[in-house]
Design a protein around this motif. Structure first.
Motif, mmCIF file in Angstrom:
data_model
loop_
_atom_site.group_PDB
_atom_site.id
_atom_site.type_symbol
_atom_site.label_atom_id
_atom_site.label_comp_id
_atom_site.label_asym_id
_atom_site.label_seq_id
_atom_site.Cartn_x
_atom_site.Cartn_y
_atom_site.Cartn_z
ATOM 1 N N GLY A 65 0.810 -1.218 0.000
ATOM 2 C CA GLY A 65 0.000 0.000 0.000
ATOM 3 C C GLY A 65 0.842 1.266 0.000
ATOM 4 N N ALA A 66 0.131 2.398 0.147
ATOM 5 C CA ALA A 66 0.807 3.694 0.189
ATOM 6 C C ALA A 66 0.264 4.478 1.371
ATOM 7 N N ASP A 67 1.065 5.464 1.869
ATOM 8 C CA ASP A 67 0.643 6.190 3.075
ATOM 9 C C ASP A 67 -0.147 7.441 2.731
ATOM 10 N N GLY A 68 -0.402 8.289 3.720
ATOM 11 C CA GLY A 68 -1.249 9.463 3.559
ATOM 12 C C GLY A 68 -0.699 10.473 2.574
ATOM 13 N N LEU A 69 0.608 10.392 2.260
ATOM 14 C CA LEU A 69 1.176 11.278 1.254
ATOM 15 C C LEU A 69 1.436 10.525 -0.043
ATOM 16 N N GLY A 70 0.805 9.342 -0.164
ATOM 17 C CA GLY A 70 0.895 8.577 -1.403
ATOM 18 C C GLY A 70 2.231 7.902 -1.629
ATOM 19 N N ARG A 71 3.030 7.744 -0.561
ATOM 20 C CA ARG A 71 4.349 7.155 -0.731
ATOM 21 C C ARG A 71 4.280 5.630 -0.624
ATOM 22 N N ASP A 72 4.946 4.971 -1.571
ATOM 23 C CA ASP A 72 4.961 3.510 -1.609
ATOM 24 C C ASP A 72 5.568 2.969 -0.316
ATOM 25 N N GLN A 73 4.830 2.063 0.337
ATOM 26 C CA GLN A 73 5.264 1.575 1.644
ATOM 27 C C GLN A 73 6.484 0.650 1.561
ATOM 28 N N VAL A 74 6.603 -0.073 0.425
ATOM 29 C CA VAL A 74 7.781 -0.937 0.274
ATOM 30 C C VAL A 74 9.040 -0.073 0.250
ATOM 31 N N ALA A 75 8.981 1.006 -0.546
ATOM 32 C CA ALA A 75 10.134 1.907 -0.622
ATOM 33 C C ALA A 75 10.400 2.545 0.744
ATOM 34 N N ARG A 76 9.328 2.959 1.424
ATOM 35 C CA ARG A 76 9.493 3.578 2.746
ATOM 36 C C ARG A 76 10.144 2.606 3.726
ATOM 37 N N LEU A 77 9.702 1.333 3.637
ATOM 38 C CA LEU A 77 10.269 0.323 4.535
ATOM 39 C C LEU A 77 11.754 0.111 4.255
ATOM 40 N N MET A 78 12.112 0.062 2.955
ATOM 41 C CA MET A 78 13.510 -0.182 2.614
ATOM 42 C C MET A 78 14.383 0.990 3.055
ATOM 43 N N PHE A 79 13.910 2.197 2.818
ATOM 44 C CA PHE A 79 14.687 3.351 3.281
ATOM 45 C C PHE A 79 14.620 3.479 4.801
ATOM 46 N N GLY A 80 13.485 3.079 5.370
ATOM 47 C CA GLY A 80 13.365 3.091 6.833
ATOM 48 C C GLY A 80 14.338 2.114 7.473
ATOM 49 N N ALA A 81 14.575 0.975 6.770
ATOM 50 C CA ALA A 81 15.518 -0.023 7.285
ATOM 51 C C ALA A 81 16.892 0.593 7.456
ATOM 52 N N ARG A 82 17.255 1.502 6.524
ATOM 53 C CA ARG A 82 18.561 2.158 6.647
ATOM 54 C C ARG A 82 18.677 2.864 7.991
ATOM 55 N N ARG A 83 17.604 3.563 8.356
ATOM 56 C CA ARG A 83 17.673 4.313 9.614
ATOM 57 C C ARG A 83 17.527 3.396 10.819
ATOM 58 N N SER A 84 16.553 2.493 10.770
ATOM 59 C CA SER A 84 16.343 1.628 11.930
ATOM 60 C C SER A 84 17.563 0.760 12.187
ATOM 61 N N LEU A 85 18.084 0.104 11.135
ATOM 62 C CA LEU A 85 19.250 -0.760 11.322
ATOM 63 C C LEU A 85 20.457 0.052 11.771
ATOM 64 N N SER A 86 20.679 1.219 11.111
ATOM 65 C CA SER A 86 21.879 1.979 11.449
ATOM 66 C C SER A 86 21.782 2.516 12.875
ATOM 67 N N MET A 87 20.570 2.875 13.317
ATOM 68 C CA MET A 87 20.429 3.316 14.710
ATOM 69 C C MET A 87 20.848 2.207 15.661
ATOM 70 N N GLY A 88 20.332 1.000 15.393
ATOM 71 C CA GLY A 88 20.676 -0.125 16.251
ATOM 72 C C GLY A 88 22.175 -0.366 16.280
ATOM 73 N N VAL A 89 22.793 -0.368 15.092
ATOM 74 C CA VAL A 89 24.229 -0.643 15.016
ATOM 75 C C VAL A 89 25.025 0.476 15.687
ATOM 76 N N LEU A 90 24.663 1.735 15.384
ATOM 77 C CA LEU A 90 25.422 2.857 15.939
ATOM 78 C C LEU A 90 25.334 2.909 17.461
ATOM 79 N N VAL A 91 24.145 2.631 17.992
ATOM 80 C CA VAL A 91 23.993 2.621 19.453
ATOM 81 C C VAL A 91 24.980 1.648 20.070
ATOM 82 N N VAL A 92 25.017 0.428 19.497
ATOM 83 C CA VAL A 92 25.897 -0.597 20.071
ATOM 84 C C VAL A 92 27.363 -0.217 19.893
#
Lengths: 286, 325, 340
Positions: A65-92
């Motif tokens: 699906g897409a969000d309230g601004l019409g953004r593809d959720q797959v793309a958002r998830l993949m780019f979100g993974a960059r931030r979520s994963l990097s946050m986890g790694v950087l914290v450690v």
């Protein structure tokens, strides 16, 4: 804990859940790294709106699906993974970078330095997890970097304690006694002889902690103290979708939540596997 | 009289990720009623594994791959778990090396004895208590009534072992397996515990398997002795004949390594080399690599038992040589 | 170590940690921020507001004097004032803290009640199907983001099944027709004490879903820790000697091993509390639960810094007391400590 890398790997490969988890994590990491090539909606992944597709339901064009601004959720998830994963790694990484030297110095020197460090870690660990991170992140101001700093600031005591315990166990070894005997300076002994010998268990522990760090970071982002718009991590995506969740737009929060859930599970299964494989006493339970 | 316990061709294997470990490679011996039999050998020779095999208390990764353990007309290895549980503690009891960890730290001595009595005697509360106090008195603990409400950590090591012995006697077993019961204790306490065990064994006509690495204790305590080496029996027989006229080179080595009154430290001879590991496939005599008298045949063929006299057997090719006889 | 020295040592450790917590929160609130006065004055403050805060908190003085002001205010029991609502934080917390504690205690209760028996059985029967299923449940519990689980739970039990309310502590009808006479601030306790059963069951009905969601993480932790200490207890020599004495599996598992396993497992009470609190900070907003978690998340949105620091301090003190109580209970149960 002394980790024999070779035999640990041998046992780890016999743990099917750990192997599947490692494969899953690798593919998530690859999806994050190659996100711009893998998705045709790279710009939306980075935050650009496309209002013509607002709240598009999951389908062939947009599997999640897409969000309230019409953004593809797959793309958002993949780019979100960059931030979520990097946050986890950087914290450690940051927590290890702070905690390990302190733990080595305390364990090596002993005496009041050691006592002081242990009492300081007591104080940090007296806070319920997340709570201190919220306070520090709020003091620093809401941002991705500050969230990482805030969590790492509450996390380093674990590694300080681990490094201290490891240092205590190698401190009395013959070659270190010998180095001290011929007058090698403390700083050199710690850096050249102790640190390399205690790094393996710390790195193993750190790898296992990334899953929990991702969860905590997502929590901070969820309450607005982490990644800021137009970028998003998985926590932010759940938060963004929350208001529409019960009114039929279930896909907004469901998929990023699943992403966190599965990633954290994979880290935990992998962690369990490594813990058992590295400990001869636990191997029998395989 | 038939022996109370007979072990025939017992073989035990441990499975490890690196392959099977042969802990016991086929041993035979029997325990006569009312005897104390010493089971001796170096660490890793299979003494404790033999004891645990009889109790069927081996670790999960161990299995008895062949043999029979005959007790009172039954093969213990064929019993169901429930049948075996009724044997344990009730007919065959065990005393362990380290009383400090073998007693449960969170229960009083009295409670632990009563647990055993309940399991096998089903005695009513009052009866169990009186019986337990009697037992504590019998093993020589001071103020037995008060001992009932004492926790293990409040006792000395010797007292703990006395309590452990009381526990093992609770259900009046026919056989006691004592696995290095004095090793963890001070020398003076050791002697007291050995005296206690001998007295109780005599008074209650219990048969005992005494597992130890100490030939000195065997000489003082046992009637029969079985010398184990690498999971096999090297020599067995009556204590006085074996100690006086050891036939097997390994037994001779063990005796030579024993400190004697008047001997100085450097008189002690140590057997060179190490016990073969359980991973190895042993061809010929297990002791051949360490033996001073090794012959070609020793490396090719496992020696059969030679009968030295009716009560004395030794497994060594030397006995087959007429010149050496 | 005798019981008395244990008690003294443990108490002095708590006092020390408490002082450390004071120093650390002071550091976070006065030293880390670039301009603490501006932070305390809230979003887009006017210069004269910032100036007033600076004087009130003594921010123009050297750090050690600021610390004295900070501590003496706290010793007076004054946690300050919310920038956003202009209300006393003491008053707010006296309402919100019981609400959160009620929720957290319920979650800890669920986690222990379910987690400990499961952990015991999984530890007793390693490599069984039950063991593997338990491992999956435990790992899922510590991996699921609580705020996401809260949404999913609302979707299932409110939207789809309609079994449980969406959120809040009590329904409007109940609060109108059966008002709870506030005494402790714990609705269940207050309602039960005044035999107000309609309100009691209404409050219970509202408590179930958030408590279940909050219990996921501590449940996973409780299972794993109980299982681990059970495995450890079963490997002890005294279990072998109990087997050798012919005791039954039932006595060995549920009398001997459990008593030994429960001691380290008690630590999970403290941990469960900590993780439930953490969860509460994330999910109270979703369930509109009027507790300190919702209070803090709203404070984050409103840049209401005094509230964040005050809650951090108060909740941490509660956590320190919980841990102290758990340690003392553990000591009380262990004859080696109790009798010296």
């Amino acid at each position: 804990m002394r980790v024999e890398v070779g035999s640990t790997l041998w046992f780890l490969l016999r743990d099917r859940a750990a192997v599947i988890s490692a494969g899953f994590l690798l593919s998530v990491a690859l999806a994050a790294v190659f996100a711009p090539i893998l998705t045709p909606y790279a710009a939306q992944g980075m935050g650009d709106p496309d209002l013509s597709r607002k709240f598009a339901a999951p389908g062939i064009e947009h599997p999640f699906g897409a969000d309230g601004l019409g953004r593809d959720q797959v793309a958002r998830l993949m780019f979100g993974a960059r931030r979520s994963l990097s946050m986890g790694v950087l914290v450690v990484v940051a927590a290890i970078a702070v905690g390990t030297p302190l733990g080595v110095v305390a364990g090596y020197l002993g005496g009041w330095v050691d006592e002081l460090l242990m009492r300081v870690t007591d104080v940090f660990l007296a806070f319920p997890p997340l709570l201190l991170a919220i306070a520090i992140a709020a003091a620093l101001g809401a941002s991705y970097v500050n969230a990482v700093a805030a969590i790492a600031a509450t996390w380093w005591p674990w590694y300080a304690r681990l490094a201290r315990a490891q240092t205590l166990s190698v401190r009395e070894r013959a070659y270190i006694e010998a180095a001290r005997g011929i007058g090698v300076r403390h700083r050199v002994i710690m850096r050249r002889h102790i640190l390399p010998n205690i790094l393996t268990p710390i790195v193993v522990q750190g790898t296992l902690d990334v899953g929990t760090a991702i969860l905590v970071a997502a929590g901070l982002s969820f309450i607005g103290l982490g990644t800021q718009a137009p970028y998003a991590d998985w926590g932010v995506m759940i938060s963004d979708g929350r208001l529409y969740f019960l009114s039929g737009r279930w896909w907004l929060s469901t998929f990023p939540g699943l992403a966190i859930f599965l990633t954290a599970m994979a880290f935990n299964f992998l962690g369990d596997g490594v813990r058992v494989a590295a400990d001869p006493r636990l191997r029998r339970t395989l | 009289m038939t022996p109370i316990l007979t072990i025939e061709n017992l073989q035990v294997e441990f499975s490890t990720p690196f392959g099977a470990v042969h802990a016991i490679r086929g041993i035979d011996f029997s325990l006569a009623r009312g005897d104390i039999l010493g089971l001796v050998g170096e660490t890793g020779c299979g003494k404790s594994v033999t004891g645990r095999s009889i109790m069927r208390l081996l670790d999960e990764n161990a299995k008895v791959s062949a043999g029979r353990i005959l007790f009172d007309g039954m093969d213990l290895l064929q019993l169901t778990d429930t049948e075996m549980r009724r044997i344990r503690g009730n007919r065959i009891a065990m005393i362990f090396q380290d009383p400090a960890t073998s007693l449960n730290p969170l229960f009083t001595i009295g409670e632990q004895i009563k647990d055993v009595l309940r399991a096998h005697r089903g005695s009513g509360r009052g009866g169990a208590k009186a019986l337990a106090i009697e037992l504590l008195a019998d093993v020589g603990l001071p103020d037995p009534a008060q001992m009932m409400s004492v926790y293990p950590h409040q006792l000395s090591g010797g007292q703990q072992q006395r309590a452990m012995i009381a526990l093992s006697l609770a259900a009046e077993p026919d056989v006691i397996i004592a696995d290095e019961p004095t090793t963890a204790l001070d020398v003076t306490i050791q002697a007291q515990i050995l005296d206690l065990l001998r007295r109780l064994q005599r008074e209650r006509s219990i048969s005992v398997i005494f597992i130890t690495h100490d030939l000195g204790i065997v000489a003082e305590t046992c009637q029969q002795v079985v010398v184990l080496y690498a999971g096999r029996v090297a020599e067995k027989g009556a204590v006085e004949t074996i100690l006086a006229r050891p036939q097997h080179p390994y037994t001779r080595g063990l005796l030579a390594a024993l400190p004697r009154p008047g001997s100085r430290g450097n008189d002690l001879r140590v057997i060179r080399g190490n016990v073969p590991s359980g991973f190895e496939r042993i061809v010929g005599c297990a002791f051949a690599p360490r033996c001073d008298y090794v012959m070609d045949i020793c490396r090719a063929q496992n020696p059969a038992f030679s009968v030295i006299d009716s009560t004395h057997h030794s497994a060594c090719h030397l006995h087959e040589m007429p010149a050496n006889g | 170590m005798t019981a008395i020295t244990f008690l003294l040592r443990r108490l002095s450790l708590s006092v020390f940690v408490f002082i450390g917590v004071l120093i650390l929160t002071f550091f976070v609130s006065r030293v880390i921020p670039g301009n603490p006065a501006a932070l305390y004055a809230g979003a887009r403050p006017r210069p004269e507001q910032v100036e007033a805060i600076k004087v009130k908190l003594g921010l123009d003085k050297p750090l050690h004097e600021q610390f004295l002001v900070y501590v003496s205010d706290l010793l007076d029991g004054d946690l300050g004032e919310s920038y956003h609502s202009r209300r006393s934080i003491n008053t707010d917390l006296s309402i919100f803290l019981p609400a959160t504690l009620e929720l957290v205690i319920a979650a800890v209760f669920i986690a222990l009640l379910v987690g400990i028996p499961i952990g015991v059985l999984a530890g007793a029967y390693p490599k069984s199907a039950f063991d593997y299923a338990t491992r999956l449940v435990a790992i899922a519990g510590v991996s699921v983001p609580s705020f996401w689980l809260a949404l999913i739970a609302q979707f299932i039990f409110f939207s789809s099944l309609g079994w449980l309310p969406l959120g809040g502590r009590i329904s409007r009808d109940a609060s109108l027709f059966y008002p709870i006479a506030a005494q402790t601030g714990f609705y269940l306790v207050d309602a039960a004490v005044s035999s107000n059963w309609d309100a009691f069951f209404d409050a219970l009905h509202h408590l179930i879903l958030p408590a279940l969601v909050l219990s996921a993480y501590p449940l996973g932790v409780a299972i794993r820790m109980t299982q681990a200490s059970m495995i450890e207890a079963l490997a002890e020599n005294y279990i072998t000697s109990a087997r050798a004495a012919g005791l039954s599996q039932r006595v060995i598992l549920f009398k001997l091993a459990l008593k030994n396993a429960i001691m380290p497992a008690l630590t999970v009470v403290g941990l469960s509390f900590a993780y439930s609190i953490t969860g509460a900070f994330l999910v109270e907003t979703i369930f509109s639960w009027p507790g300190v978690g919702k209070y803090v998340t709203e404070a984050v949105l409103n840049v209401d810094f005094p509230v964040i620091i005050a809650v951090t301090l108060v909740v941490t003190v509660v956590y320190i007391l919980v841990n102290l109580a758990v340690d003392l209970l553990q000591a009380l149960l262990d004859p080696r400590v109790r009798l010296g």
